[in-house]
Scaffold this active site. Structure first.
Site, PDB file in Angstrom:
ATOM      1  N   HIS B 123       2.643  -1.752   1.792  1.00  0.00           N
ATOM      2  CA  HIS B 123       2.575  -1.421   3.225  1.00  0.00           C
ATOM      3  C   HIS B 123       1.200  -0.824   3.570  1.00  0.00           C
ATOM      4  O   HIS B 123       0.535  -1.279   4.517  1.00  0.00           O
ATOM      5  CB  HIS B 123       3.691  -0.433   3.564  1.00  0.00           C
ATOM      6  CG  HIS B 123       3.633   0.090   4.965  1.00  0.00           C
ATOM      7  ND1 HIS B 123       4.462  -0.379   5.961  1.00  0.00           N
ATOM      8  CD2 HIS B 123       2.845   1.039   5.552  1.00  0.00           C
ATOM      9  CE1 HIS B 123       4.188   0.250   7.093  1.00  0.00           C
ATOM     10  NE2 HIS B 123       3.207   1.130   6.872  1.00  0.00           N
ATOM     11  N   GLU B 124       0.776   0.169   2.808  1.00  0.00           N
ATOM     12  CA  GLU B 124      -0.485   0.846   3.148  1.00  0.00           C
ATOM     13  C   GLU B 124      -1.686  -0.078   2.999  1.00  0.00           C
ATOM     14  O   GLU B 124      -2.626  -0.026   3.790  1.00  0.00           O
ATOM     15  CB  GLU B 124      -0.659   2.100   2.278  1.00  0.00           C
ATOM     16  CG  GLU B 124       0.404   3.163   2.496  1.00  0.00           C
ATOM     17  CD  GLU B 124       0.593   3.568   3.959  1.00  0.00           C
ATOM     18  OE1 GLU B 124      -0.378   3.447   4.732  1.00  0.00           O
ATOM     19  OE2 GLU B 124       1.718   3.965   4.333  1.00  0.00           O
ATOM     20  N   HIS B 127      -2.326  -1.979   6.024  1.00  0.00           N
ATOM     21  CA  HIS B 127      -3.186  -1.265   6.978  1.00  0.00           C
ATOM     22  C   HIS B 127      -4.655  -1.344   6.546  1.00  0.00           C
ATOM     23  O   HIS B 127      -5.549  -1.558   7.368  1.00  0.00           O
ATOM     24  CB  HIS B 127      -2.802   0.216   7.046  1.00  0.00           C
ATOM     25  CG  HIS B 127      -1.494   0.493   7.712  1.00  0.00           C
ATOM     26  ND1 HIS B 127      -1.113  -0.096   8.897  1.00  0.00           N
ATOM     27  CD2 HIS B 127      -0.475   1.324   7.352  1.00  0.00           C
ATOM     28  CE1 HIS B 127       0.091   0.362   9.238  1.00  0.00           C
ATOM     29  NE2 HIS B 127       0.496   1.212   8.323  1.00  0.00           N
ATOM     30  N   HIS B 133       1.464  -1.512  12.513  1.00  0.00           N
ATOM     31  CA  HIS B 133       2.924  -1.514  12.389  1.00  0.00           C
ATOM     32  C   HIS B 133       3.537  -2.559  13.307  1.00  0.00           C
ATOM     33  O   HIS B 133       3.019  -2.805  14.400  1.00  0.00           O
ATOM     34  CB  HIS B 133       3.486  -0.143  12.778  1.00  0.00           C
ATOM     35  CG  HIS B 133       3.267   0.901  11.728  1.00  0.00           C
ATOM     36  ND1 HIS B 133       3.148   2.238  12.001  1.00  0.00           N
ATOM     37  CD2 HIS B 133       3.122   0.789  10.383  1.00  0.00           C
ATOM     38  CE1 HIS B 133       2.970   2.906  10.883  1.00  0.00           C
ATOM     39  NE2 HIS B 133       2.935   2.052   9.886  1.00  0.00           N
TER      40      HIS B 133
END
Lengths: 84, 404
Positions: B123-124, B127, B133
């Site tokens: 997930h990170e 980014h 998101h």
């Protein structure tokens, strides 16, 4: 629906501000968000989180706010502004 | 919170775990491996390439921090916010990824109180390469922690996330093209990540060779670790000679850019001049930086001054840092600094008295000795000596591959 406790509202406002659903209070006037803004922010948060969009800080919403998550906001300033 | 869609202009991105969890049961190597696989999830489907570096100039600096760590996103103890990453951009923190060291980070754990480090890292890193998101319930970019996502080696991104990242960077055309890194520093030798331990969930494939009863195609020391190659697989031993896993890894999944239909290798060695890794098969060779092939490969082995027909073995002798190539009963000496074959070669391979021919492969090891492999046996020659140690050959399976 039961009325959320004041503590929950404060925590909810902080959470919604932190993750981009509510603009921070005006730094000059210190003016807080209106109830209408708060309802819209809660609705947006509920939609984003896959909850029923009631606009009320209900149990499911408060529960989702307690779920571990990424620190980054969900909405950008532009989106927040547009929603306002 | 202002954020417009940004992406990296370059395609080769370096990463480094700068600080590790302080009280986690996860070892450093496991953390590095999980970061490696979490990045690989994204580079498998985009033209991005990630390589680990040891220096301070990594594009993606990874830290485990607590509370206020001076980036405007203080952590809040266990639960709450667990991690964040900075979007691409010109600022010095772009790509940096921070995990809350107050969380109980886990890997392949059934402990429901733990945070699956791989899932959060995927997930990170989304980014860190430009994704925001989204609310899609299946997406890894949903802001809420959704629990473990399974085996890092098998994880496949949800379609929603694939589409979004393709919109930023396009589709990876193949596994082979890798542009030369834009920055290369001699003191910045990347370190290969460990494969995660506990591979018991990976099913055995039918063509997996038996490590205890095989002769190896190639053996090499790479960044201080030993690699034993057989067919489409390899086993890996750490610096202290511990086998990373009893089950082998697939060559083409780890060394990205070798042909998918490659059924075996002839020889592998790490160049002393720049620490790049050279793979030989038949008349061709490939040069790798970390796990990715360099642009322009394969090339013919005639680049080295070797005749066509392939080689049996290649290794760099610690005594003089020269590279030796073996074929049948002949050997050549190559100067990797000058990038040319030393004159006067090939010679009949009697330099090291007692080693057999033809060899399967050879390597230098961290004890300074050279090791020669053939069939199920190996021979040891001390640093600058020219004769096999007494008591050899010994069993490869027993001494290297943890077989009884």
């Amino acid at each position: 629906a039961p009325t959320p406790a004041e503590e929950d509202i404060t925590r909810g406002v902080d959470w919604l501000t932190k993750f981009g659903y509510l603009p921070p209070p005006d730094p000059v006037t210190g003016q807080l968000q209106t109830q209408e803004e708060l309802t819209k922010a809660i609705t947006a948060m509920q939609r984003f989180g896959g909850l029923e969009a009631t606009g009320v800080l209900d149990e499911a919403t408060l529960e989702l706010m307690k779920t571990p998550r990424c620190s980054l906001p969900d909405l950008t300033t532009e989106e927040t502004r547009r929603k306002r | 919170f202002a954020q417009t869609v940004t992406k990296w202009r370059k395609r080769n991105l370096s990463w480094r775990v700068r600080t590790f969890p302080k009280e986690s049961h996860l070892g450093h190597d496991t953390v590095r491996a999980l970061m490696y696989y979490a990045l690989k999830v994204w580079s498998d489907i985009t033209p991005l390439n990630f390589h680990e570096v040891a220096g301070n100039n990594a594009d993606i600096q990874i830290d485990f921090s607590k509370a206020d760590h001076n980036d405007g996103y203080p952590f809040d103890g266990p639960g709450g916010t667990v991690a964040h990453a900075f979007f691409p951009g010109d600022h010095h923190t772009a790509g940096d990824t921070h995990f809350d060291d107050d969380e109980y980070w886990t890997f392949r754990s059934s402990d429901t109180h733990g945070m699956d480090l791989f899932a959060v890292a995927v997930h990170e890193f989304g980014h860190a390469i430009g994704l925001t998101h989204i609310s899609a319930i299946e997406s890894i970019m949903r802001p809420y922690y959704q629990g473990p996502v399974g085996d890092p080696l098998k994880y496949d991104l949800p379609y929603e996330d694939k589409v979004r990242i393709w919109q930023l960077y396009g589709v990876r055309e193949s596994v082979s093209p890798t542009a030369k890194p834009e920055v290369s520093k001699t003191d910045d030798h990347p370190i290969l990540p460990e494969l995660p331990e506990n591979r018991s969930t990976v099913p055995l494939r039918r063509d997996v060779p038996d490590r205890c009863n095989t002769h190896f195609d190639a053996v090499a020391q790479i960044r201080g670790e030993a690699f034993f190659f057989k067919g489409k697989y390899f086993w890996r031993l750490t610096r202290n000679k511990h086998l990373v896993s009893l089950q082998p890894a697939q060559i083409h999944r780890f060394w990205r850019g070798l042909p998918l239909n490659l059924d075996s290798l002839d020889a592998v060695y790490e160049r002393t001049s720049d620490h790049k890794i050279v793979f030989f098969k038949g008349d061709r060779y490939w040069v790798f930086k970390d796990n990715n092939v360099e642009e322009g490969y394969p090339r013919p082995i005639s680049d080295f001054g070797l005749p066509l027909g392939g080689i049996d073995a290649a290794f760099s002798w610690a005594h003089n840092d020269k590279t030796y190539f073996f074929k049948d009963n002949l050997y050549w000496r190559y100067d990797d600094q000058e990038r040319r074959m030393d004159p006067g070669y090939p010679l009949v391979a009697v330099l090291w008295k007692g080693i057999p021919s033809p060899l399967d492969d050879a390597m230098r090891w961290s004890d300074g000795a050279s090791y020669f492999f053939k069939g199920k046996e190996y021979w040891k020659v001390l640093d600058s000596e020219l004769e096999v140690q007494p008591g050899y050959p010994q069993s490869i399976a027993r001494d290297w591959l943890v077989c009884s």
